[in-house]
Write an enzyme that holds these catalytic residues in place. Structure first.
Site, PDB file in Angstrom:
ATOM      1  N   THR A  19       0.838  -1.201   0.000  1.00 30.91           N
ATOM      2  CA  THR A  19       0.000   0.000   0.000  1.00 30.91           C
ATOM      3  C   THR A  19       0.870   1.247   0.000  1.00 30.91           C
ATOM      4  O   THR A  19       0.370   2.346   0.211  1.00 30.91           O
ATOM      5  CB  THR A  19      -0.939   0.022   1.226  1.00 30.91           C
ATOM      6  OG1 THR A  19      -0.146   0.045   2.417  1.00 30.91           O
ATOM      7  CG2 THR A  19      -1.875  -1.166   1.225  1.00 30.91           C
ATOM      8  N   ARG A  21       4.110   2.244  -2.350  1.00 36.78           N
ATOM      9  CA  ARG A  21       4.425   2.778  -3.675  1.00 36.78           C
ATOM     10  C   ARG A  21       4.550   1.618  -4.649  1.00 36.78           C
ATOM     11  O   ARG A  21       5.166   0.599  -4.344  1.00 36.78           O
ATOM     12  CB  ARG A  21       5.745   3.556  -3.673  1.00 36.78           C
ATOM     13  CG  ARG A  21       5.734   4.824  -2.857  1.00 36.78           C
ATOM     14  CD  ARG A  21       4.956   5.918  -3.600  1.00 36.78           C
ATOM     15  NE  ARG A  21       4.930   7.160  -2.853  1.00 36.78           N
ATOM     16  CZ  ARG A  21       3.916   7.576  -2.104  1.00 36.78           C
ATOM     17  NH1 ARG A  21       2.837   6.835  -1.976  1.00 36.78           N
ATOM     18  NH2 ARG A  21       3.968   8.726  -1.479  1.00 36.78           N
ATOM     19  N   ASP A  45      -2.689  -2.051  -3.749  1.00 37.76           N
ATOM     20  CA  ASP A  45      -3.527  -0.911  -4.116  1.00 37.76           C
ATOM     21  C   ASP A  45      -2.691   0.220  -4.693  1.00 37.76           C
ATOM     22  O   ASP A  45      -3.175   1.334  -4.863  1.00 37.76           O
ATOM     23  CB  ASP A  45      -4.417  -0.453  -2.953  1.00 37.76           C
ATOM     24  CG  ASP A  45      -3.738   0.464  -1.961  1.00 37.76           C
ATOM     25  OD1 ASP A  45      -2.495   0.466  -1.891  1.00 37.76           O
ATOM     26  OD2 ASP A  45      -4.454   1.190  -1.257  1.00 37.76           O
ATOM     27  N   GLU A  50       0.860   3.607 -12.591  1.00 33.77           N
ATOM     28  CA  GLU A  50      -0.573   3.878 -12.429  1.00 33.77           C
ATOM     29  C   GLU A  50      -0.994   4.972 -13.399  1.00 33.77           C
ATOM     30  O   GLU A  50      -0.227   5.881 -13.662  1.00 33.77           O
ATOM     31  CB  GLU A  50      -0.857   4.339 -10.988  1.00 33.77           C
ATOM     32  CG  GLU A  50      -0.815   3.213  -9.994  1.00 33.77           C
ATOM     33  CD  GLU A  50      -1.206   3.662  -8.593  1.00 33.77           C
ATOM     34  OE1 GLU A  50      -2.214   4.375  -8.458  1.00 33.77           O
ATOM     35  OE2 GLU A  50      -0.507   3.301  -7.648  1.00 33.77           O
ATOM     36  N   HIS A  68      -5.645   2.856  -5.462  1.00 29.05           N
ATOM     37  CA  HIS A  68      -5.266   3.444  -4.179  1.00 29.05           C
ATOM     38  C   HIS A  68      -6.374   4.352  -3.634  1.00 29.05           C
ATOM     39  O   HIS A  68      -6.701   5.367  -4.220  1.00 29.05           O
ATOM     40  CB  HIS A  68      -3.975   4.241  -4.348  1.00 29.05           C
ATOM     41  CG  HIS A  68      -3.383   4.708  -3.071  1.00 29.05           C
ATOM     42  ND1 HIS A  68      -3.017   3.835  -2.067  1.00 29.05           N
ATOM     43  CD2 HIS A  68      -3.090   5.933  -2.627  1.00 29.05           C
ATOM     44  CE1 HIS A  68      -2.519   4.523  -1.065  1.00 29.05           C
ATOM     45  NE2 HIS A  68      -2.558   5.791  -1.384  1.00 29.05           N
TER      46      HIS A  68
END
Length: 103
Positions: A19, A21, A45, A50, A68
């Site tokens: 959770t 990076r 997440d 991303e 996230h």
């Protein structure tokens, strides 16, 4: 940080949760460990690149993927907005931004 060498040090059947990076995980290495059973499951997440997710994760039934949302509370979002306003106020007043991240 989480590459094949580090994964090899984990107990067989470990569960990986990231959770922090996305760049902390070498996707290909984790996917290989998930396929082999060295890692039993992964909960992620955050992802390298991303909003794109490595397609290898999508083929696995032992991964739990979520975009996230760790800050998705009313209190946190209000605090984030207030912090942004504090930064704007400081810069417009000729002071450095309180949370300057780049120079």
């Amino acid at each position: 940080m989480l590459n094949a060498k580090f994964i090899g040090l984990l107990p067989h059947g470990a569960v990986v949760v990231n959770t922090a990076r996305g760049g902390l995980v070498v996707d290909e290495d984790l996917i290989a460990a998930l396929r082999s059973g060295q890692v039993a499951a992964a909960g992620l997440d955050v992802f390298e690149g991303e909003p794109h997710i490595h397609p290898g994760y999508l083929e696995l039934k032992n991964t739990f993927l979520l975009q996230h949302v760790g800050s998705a509370t009313v209190e946190t979002r209000v605090a984030m907005g207030m912090l942004a306003l504090d930064n704007i106020d400081s810069v417009l007043a000729g002071r450095p931004a309180p949370t300057l991240t780049a120079q």
